[in-house]
Motif scaffolding. Sequence first.
Motif, PDB file in Angstrom:
ATOM      1  N   THR A  45      -3.954  -1.394  -2.846  1.00 45.58           N
ATOM      2  CA  THR A  45      -3.801  -0.219  -3.702  1.00 45.58           C
ATOM      3  C   THR A  45      -4.692  -0.421  -4.916  1.00 45.58           C
ATOM      4  OG1 THR A  45      -1.509   0.193  -3.032  1.00 45.58           O
ATOM      5  CG2 THR A  45      -2.224   1.167  -5.116  1.00 45.58           C
ATOM      6  N   SER A  48      -5.510   3.893  -1.715  1.00 45.35           N
ATOM      7  CA  SER A  48      -4.696   2.873  -1.059  1.00 45.35           C
ATOM      8  C   SER A  48      -4.812   2.970   0.448  1.00 45.35           C
ATOM      9  CB  SER A  48      -3.229   3.039  -1.477  1.00 45.35           C
ATOM     10  OG  SER A  48      -2.432   2.020  -0.921  1.00 45.35           O
ATOM     11  N   GLY A  79       0.800  -1.217   0.000  1.00 44.05           N
ATOM     12  CA  GLY A  79       0.000   0.000   0.000  1.00 44.05           C
ATOM     13  C   GLY A  79       0.837   1.272   0.000  1.00 44.05           C
TER      14      GLY A  79
END
Length: 347
Positions: A321, A315, A267
Amino acid sequence: MKYASSNLAKLGSFLRGKTYFLGLASFVTIAALLFLWAFKVRLEIIIMLAILWFGFLLISLAVEYWRKAVFYKALLANLDRLDQAYLILETLTEPRFYDGEILYVALYKINKSMLENVTNYRMRSQEFQEYVEMWIHEVKTPLATLSLISHDPKINQQIKRLNDYVEQILYFVRAENAEQDYLIAANNLANIINEVASRNREVLLAKKIDFEVHDVGYEVYTDAKWLEFILNQIINNSIKYSSSKIRITTTITDRTITLTISDNGIGIAEKDLPRVFDKSFTGSNGRLGKQSTGMGLYIAKTLCQKLGHKIEIDSKPQQYTKVSITFAKLKYFNVIDAQTYKKVTEM
């Protein structure tokens, strides 16, 4: 009221610039009047001469102020309206007062010098771009040969990385004038995604990443080559940042088709999200030894803007994400395509 006070302020500035002239004119006027008075000239004549002299001064100053005010007001107004201020001379009429003529000639010479420098810069930039493109195409040949003769997966992964970086340079160089290179047409998303998956097949298998594609058989109006590059940059990021699953889906509305590429990697930090599309921005993830250049998403955003697509990213650290690309749905193109298909099948 603001306009009047502004004009008064400009008039005050004009008169302050005439301080020496007005002081000298006042001194000469008073001396002349005293001289006439000393020679016993009739008072009526002295008053008449004074009125004529002051009238002449006022009219001269008023005409000069008006001529300058018209020119400089047009100059400032046009500067405010122009996006490219160096074109200002094209909007002005050459003035008929001395200091205005000097300014006009100075601006002309400055503008000419600037245009010559810009032309030289563009020529050098074009030559450099052409050289880089030629170099990239030359480099791609030995890289392709190495890929064919190598049977070591690890070496092939590094060759692919080299290819991706070389391609990134090429698209970065072309991004400024991308509209001269792309061809907009109806393209099937599934075909483009298949090409991207094929390019990354070995690394996906080596890293045991699940690559899921669902319901992407839609046509969008784009350039296949540019979109393939954009998707490749996004998927490369997903691979780079420790994903075990990459999922590609679409969302359809009356006016748009949105392609979403999601992964379950490390992320992006919340503070980094607003800047991920900035040039050379690597963020906290890029500083973790991943050798990120910060250019992939920047180029992807630039090309999406050129193509008329919207790209967004969402994200959560250590969760996911999602990168979304939104395409406008062109219904009229679908109608034309259907008619063409009907004619072809009836032949």
